[in-house]
Each structure stands twice: as C-alpha cells, then as structure tokens.
Motif scaffolding. Structure first.
Motif, PDB file in Angstrom:
ATOM      1  N   LEU A  60       0.778  -1.133   0.053  1.00 54.08           N
ATOM      2  CA  LEU A  60       0.019  -0.145  -0.220  1.00 54.08           C
ATOM      3  C   LEU A  60       0.821   1.347   0.025  1.00 54.08           C
ATOM      4  CD1 LEU A  60      -3.222   0.192   0.193  1.00 54.08           C
ATOM      5  CD2 LEU A  60      -2.752   0.790   2.602  1.00 54.08           C
ATOM      6  N   PRO A  61       0.520   2.237  -1.013  1.00 56.32           N
ATOM      7  CA  PRO A  61       1.346   3.505  -0.764  1.00 56.32           C
ATOM      8  C   PRO A  61       1.364   4.158   0.590  1.00 56.32           C
ATOM      9  CG  PRO A  61      -0.487   3.744  -2.146  1.00 56.32           C
ATOM     10  CD  PRO A  61      -0.512   2.353  -1.645  1.00 56.32           C
ATOM     11  N   PRO A  62       2.628   4.860   0.895  1.00 55.48           N
ATOM     12  CA  PRO A  62       2.699   5.575   2.285  1.00 55.48           C
ATOM     13  C   PRO A  62       1.264   6.529   2.664  1.00 55.48           C
ATOM     14  CG  PRO A  62       4.532   5.821   1.013  1.00 55.48           C
ATOM     15  CD  PRO A  62       3.647   5.084  -0.016  1.00 55.48           C
ATOM     16  N   TYR A  63       0.523   7.073   1.585  1.00 53.81           N
ATOM     17  CA  TYR A  63      -0.237   8.121   2.100  1.00 53.81           C
ATOM     18  C   TYR A  63      -1.526   7.321   2.345  1.00 53.81           C
ATOM     19  CZ  TYR A  63      -1.987   7.460  -2.832  1.00 53.81           C
ATOM     20  OH  TYR A  63      -2.481   7.001  -4.032  1.00 53.81           O
ATOM     21  N   LYS A  64      -1.669   6.187   1.984  1.00 54.67           N
ATOM     22  CA  LYS A  64      -2.931   5.360   2.321  1.00 54.67           C
ATOM     23  C   LYS A  64      -2.879   4.399   3.830  1.00 54.67           C
ATOM     24  CE  LYS A  64      -4.874   4.750  -2.365  1.00 54.67           C
ATOM     25  NZ  LYS A  64      -5.144   3.692  -3.090  1.00 54.67           N
ATOM     26  N   ARG A  65      -1.826   4.737   4.388  1.00 54.10           N
ATOM     27  CA  ARG A  65      -1.376   4.002   5.539  1.00 54.10           C
ATOM     28  C   ARG A  65      -1.694   4.671   6.920  1.00 54.10           C
ATOM     29  NH1 ARG A  65       3.451  -0.202   4.595  1.00 54.10           N
ATOM     30  NH2 ARG A  65       3.225  -0.193   2.426  1.00 54.10           N
ATOM     31  N   ASN A  66      -2.199   5.884   6.917  1.00 56.08           N
ATOM     32  CA  ASN A  66      -2.475   6.878   8.102  1.00 56.08           C
ATOM     33  C   ASN A  66      -1.328   6.541   9.117  1.00 56.08           C
ATOM     34  OD1 ASN A  66      -3.886   8.593   9.687  1.00 56.08           O
ATOM     35  ND2 ASN A  66      -5.073   6.963  10.646  1.00 56.08           N
ATOM     36  N   ILE A  67      -0.051   6.760   8.692  1.00 53.00           N
ATOM     37  CA  ILE A  67       0.980   6.672   9.441  1.00 53.00           C
ATOM     38  C   ILE A  67       1.890   8.091   9.538  1.00 53.00           C
ATOM     39  CG2 ILE A  67       3.359   5.812   9.548  1.00 53.00           C
ATOM     40  CD1 ILE A  67       2.213   3.155   8.744  1.00 53.00           C
ATOM     41  N   GLY A  68       2.213   8.184  10.842  1.00 53.69           N
ATOM     42  CA  GLY A  68       3.132   9.692  11.211  1.00 53.69           C
ATOM     43  C   GLY A  68       4.558   9.177  11.145  1.00 53.69           C
ATOM     44  N   MET A  69       5.439  10.018  10.631  1.00 54.36           N
ATOM     45  CA  MET A  69       6.871   9.738  10.370  1.00 54.36           C
ATOM     46  C   MET A  69       7.566  10.805  10.913  1.00 54.36           C
ATOM     47  SD  MET A  69       8.520   7.227   8.817  1.00 54.36           S
ATOM     48  CE  MET A  69      10.342   6.972   8.999  1.00 54.36           C
ATOM     49  N   VAL A  70       8.557  10.776  11.687  1.00 56.24           N
ATOM     50  CA  VAL A  70       9.481  11.798  12.219  1.00 56.24           C
ATOM     51  C   VAL A  70      10.860  11.264  11.923  1.00 56.24           C
ATOM     52  CG1 VAL A  70      10.387  13.052  14.254  1.00 56.24           C
ATOM     53  CG2 VAL A  70       7.977  12.254  14.087  1.00 56.24           C
ATOM     54  N   PHE A  71      11.695  11.938  11.137  1.00 59.18           N
ATOM     55  CA  PHE A  71      13.060  11.690  10.838  1.00 59.18           C
ATOM     56  C   PHE A  71      14.222  12.237  11.685  1.00 59.18           C
ATOM     57  CE2 PHE A  71      10.392  11.438   7.218  1.00 59.18           C
ATOM     58  CZ  PHE A  71      10.649  10.298   6.520  1.00 59.18           C
ATOM     59  N   GLN A  72      15.461  11.624  11.428  1.00 53.43           N
ATOM     60  CA  GLN A  72      16.553  12.039  12.105  1.00 53.43           C
ATOM     61  C   GLN A  72      16.590  13.698  12.045  1.00 53.43           C
ATOM     62  OE1 GLN A  72      20.086  10.115  11.515  1.00 53.43           O
ATOM     63  NE2 GLN A  72      21.454  11.774  12.224  1.00 53.43           N
ATOM     64  N   HIS A  73      16.682  14.158  10.781  1.00 53.66           N
ATOM     65  CA  HIS A  73      16.598  15.610  10.301  1.00 53.66           C
ATOM     66  C   HIS A  73      15.218  16.101  10.176  1.00 53.66           C
ATOM     67  CE1 HIS A  73      20.700  15.106  10.033  1.00 53.66           C
ATOM     68  NE2 HIS A  73      20.781  14.053   9.018  1.00 53.66           N
ATOM     69  N   TYR A  74      14.873  17.100  10.541  1.00 52.48           N
ATOM     70  CA  TYR A  74      13.448  17.615  10.973  1.00 52.48           C
ATOM     71  C   TYR A  74      12.756  17.719   9.561  1.00 52.48           C
ATOM     72  CZ  TYR A  74      16.438  18.565  15.060  1.00 52.48           C
ATOM     73  OH  TYR A  74      17.392  18.884  15.794  1.00 52.48           O
ATOM     74  N   THR A  75      13.305  18.037   8.677  1.00 52.58           N
ATOM     75  CA  THR A  75      12.804  17.985   7.278  1.00 52.58           C
ATOM     76  C   THR A  75      11.654  19.459   7.232  1.00 52.58           C
ATOM     77  OG1 THR A  75      11.348  16.269   7.452  1.00 52.58           O
ATOM     78  CG2 THR A  75      13.375  15.913   6.500  1.00 52.58           C
ATOM     79  N   LEU A  76      11.830  20.498   8.088  1.00 49.16           N
ATOM     80  CA  LEU A  76      10.835  21.422   8.015  1.00 49.16           C
ATOM     81  C   LEU A  76      11.126  22.139   6.923  1.00 49.16           C
ATOM     82  CD1 LEU A  76      11.114  22.412  11.751  1.00 49.16           C
ATOM     83  CD2 LEU A  76       9.605  20.728  10.873  1.00 49.16           C
ATOM     84  N   PHE A  77      10.095  22.949   6.433  1.00 48.12           N
ATOM     85  CA  PHE A  77      10.067  23.822   5.305  1.00 48.12           C
ATOM     86  C   PHE A  77      10.890  25.171   5.815  1.00 48.12           C
ATOM     87  CE2 PHE A  77       6.467  20.878   3.965  1.00 48.12           C
ATOM     88  CZ  PHE A  77       7.179  20.326   2.917  1.00 48.12           C
ATOM     89  N   PRO A  78      11.900  25.397   5.335  1.00 50.49           N
ATOM     90  CA  PRO A  78      12.537  26.867   5.773  1.00 50.49           C
ATOM     91  C   PRO A  78      11.612  28.131   5.555  1.00 50.49           C
ATOM     92  CG  PRO A  78      13.669  25.984   3.957  1.00 50.49           C
ATOM     93  CD  PRO A  78      12.833  25.033   4.302  1.00 50.49           C
ATOM     94  N   HIS A  79      11.018  28.082   4.622  1.00 51.42           N
ATOM     95  CA  HIS A  79      10.289  29.163   4.015  1.00 51.42           C
ATOM     96  C   HIS A  79       8.786  29.280   4.763  1.00 51.42           C
ATOM     97  CE1 HIS A  79       9.108  25.815   1.277  1.00 51.42           C
ATOM     98  NE2 HIS A  79       7.853  26.794   0.789  1.00 51.42           N
TER      99      HIS A  79
END
Length: 365
Positions: A80-99
């Motif tokens: 199943l593709p990720p967007y259909k799994r209702n899963i939250g994900m937190v990575f080592q690098h925060y991957t926040l949008f700087p803008h």
C-alpha cells in the motif's frame, strides 16, 4: 482562550510476517516476524546495517519488501502506498520547510488532505499545544532551537491523528541534555495520545528508557524481543549480552555444576543462570560490571586479579582488573565504596551466584 487539545488516538496493531528485503545480493532483512500490540512503544535496536531502518521504511511504505507481509490492524499494507497507511513519520533531520512558518509546517499534511484553512489552523494549534509550543505558530524554523524544531516535527506527524507513529533516530542530532528531555517528551506524548510507536535508535540507553519492548537485530535477523529489564538481566544469546550495556565475558570450563575460570577461580552456576542447555566443556560466564565486588586477595571464594586502572567518574568508579591468563574484567562501584586502590595491586573478585549467566562457547564463534 485555551486551545482545544488534540483528542486521544487509539493505536493500531502491527503484524510483520516473515519479512525479507534484498538490495541486490544483500539480504538486509532476513525472515523477520514481529507482533506489535495496539498502543505499544517498541524500539528497533542494533548496529549499523542490522536492518532496523529498512524495517521502518517498509512499515512506512517507502521500501517494498522482497517477501513477507505487513498488516496494520489486520489490513494487508505490504504494498500500500505511504499516503494510504495513516502513519506519522519523524526523521533524524526534521525536514521542516524553511520558507514556511511553524504553523504552516504543522498544517501542511492537512493541506495535502484537502482540509479547510480554518480547520487546518485549529488542528495545527491543538497539535502545537500538545507538544508544548502554543504561541510559536508565527515563528520561522530558523528562529527555533534544535529541540523546538524536533517538537514541530512531532506536531506535524501527529496533527492528522495517525494511529501509528514511526520515528527514525529522531534524537541523534541533539545534545545529551536535550536528548534526555525529548525522550521524556515523547514518552509523555505516547501516553497521552495512545499511539503505537515504532522507534529506531542506535542508542541503548534511549531504547531502555523509552520502550515497552526492545527488538534487537543483527545482520537483518531478530535476536531477541523483550522488555528492557528482561533484555538487560537475561539476554538470550551472547550477541545480545555483549551489545546491551557492559558485560564481562569470562572464558570458563563447565563440568555440569561449576564453572572454572582462568587462574583457579571457581563458581557454582544454578540452572536459572544457564541460557539454553550448556554441555560440559568450554563456556562463557557473563557478568555485569556492577554485580562484581572487590575483596581482599585470597579471600574465601574470591577470584584472583590485579588492578590495571581506576577511573573516577563522579558517583561511580570503574576498576579495570586483569585475571591470570590475561582476561580483562571491569568492576563498577559507587565511588564512596572503592577506598584506595592502585595499579598493580592484587585483589579478589566476588560475585553473587545469581548474577552470572552461562552461555555455550559455540555462540562466540
């Protein structure tokens, strides 16, 4: 006016069945089966290349398994593709949008799901309050500390109320004090929200502190899955014993009742201390450094050793000694119980009978 807190979620159960993953000829995950209860916090722990992150990425849907199945609340999600799994994900690098502002970062998953602007704002404010960042919505990521940025990443992961939260070494970039603070914060969130958490880490103390159970991996295979106390006090094999915390590994000869150590030391080992059946012959006696004590040389029942080094570390002191034949032994004692020891001094070592574990020497090969 107080912002409404995010409603409590209910975690989802996870079943990993005979999971395999190859990268070319390399088998990164090797027939892994693991049951995770709804609302459980489980840590995947192992050395680099053990397969822990590959398992996590397979749960998230970012890696396609070569074989096996993944079920979430009974639904087969293997492909199943990720967007259909209702899963939250937190990575080592925060991957926040700087803008984008903190508010817009947190609300971004809701925007992708077509939620209205007003409702996005309401839910994002509730998520920020949950991670104790109420009032930070208009700031930019660069205006936040590392710990605050990690809290924003957590808020973004829980804002759409997933039933499973996956975390890939999320605290490794933080300094020690902040990492310990965030460990407690994540445990609080887990308790409040009732999410199922799968947490990948290479930090043993982090896993022991946070998880309900810990899964130890080596070369893509599960070695042991146990609560922290059981894992520390009764590791199921020599790899787990040597990987979790400090462990003295003493070569011994086992005759079915006693283990004979280098230099003449002898220890009786009861059935409860034997890990799997151990036949007579070469074996390994495993003892935690904090379970050993220092006695006068030639004390009854003690093992002879010579002090190599004494390392003071505040509340505790590490004594490194050598047994006849060259086996190094580490002893950890409260500093106020050490007294005066010097290099080259002869000492005796003692150990309670229930503190030693006996393994077959074949496991060490």
């Amino acid at each position: 006016m107080a912002v409404e807190a995010a409603p409590q979620s209910r975690g989802a159960s996870i079943e990993i069945e005979h999971l395999d993953k190859y990268f070319g000829a390399v088998r990164a995950v090797d027939d892994v089966s693991l049951s995770i209860a709804a609302g459980e916090f489980i840590a995947l722990l192992g050395p680099s290349g053990s397969g822990k992150s590959t398992i996590l990425m397979s749960l998230a849907g970012f890696e396609r398994p070569t074989g096996g199945r993944i079920l979430i609340d009974g639904q087969d999600c293997t492909y199943l593709p990720p967007y259909k799994r209702n899963i939250g994900m937190v990575f080592q690098h925060y991957t926040l949008f700087p803008h984008l502002s903190v508010m817009d970062n947190v609300a971004f998953p809701l925007k992708m799901r077509g939620i209205s602007k007003a409702e996005r704002r309401r839910q994002a404010e509730a998520a920020l309050e949950t991670v104790r960042l109420a009032g930070y919505g208009q700031r930019m990521p660069k205006q936040l500390s590392g710990g605050q940025q990690q809290r924003v990443a957590l808020a973004r992961a829980i804002v759409y109320r997933p039933r499973v939260l996956l975390m890939d070494e999320p605290l490794s970039a933080l300094d020690k004090n902040l990492r310990e603070e965030m460990q407690l914060e994540i445990k609080r969130l887990h308790s409040e929200l009732g999410l199922t958490v799968v947490f990948v880490t290479h930090d043993q103390s982090e896993a022991l502190t946070m998880a309900d159970r810990i899964a130890i991996l080596k070369s893509g295979r599960l070695q042991q899955v146990s609560p922290a106390r059981e894992l520390y006090e009764r590791p199921s094999n020599l790899f787990t014993a040597s990987f979790i915390g400090e462990m003295n590994m003493l070569p011994a000869e086992w005759d079915g009742r006693t283990a004979s150590l280098p230099g003449g030391g002898v220890m009786e080992v009861g059935a409860k201390s034997m890990i799997d059946p151990v036949g007579p012959g070469k074996s390994v006696l495993a003892i935690r450094p904090e379970r050993l004590s220092i006695a006068a040389p030639d004390s009854a029942g003690s093992w002879p050793a010579t002090v190599c080094d004494v390392i003071y570390a505040g509340a505790g002191t590490l004594v490194i000694a050598e047994m006849p034949g060259g086996t190094e032994v580490r002893v950890r004692l409260p500093s106020n119980a050490v007294g005066s020891l010097s290099r080259g001094e002869a000492i005796g070592l003692t150990c309670p009978p229930d503190a030693a574990l006996l393994y077959s020497a074949e496991q060490a090969t």
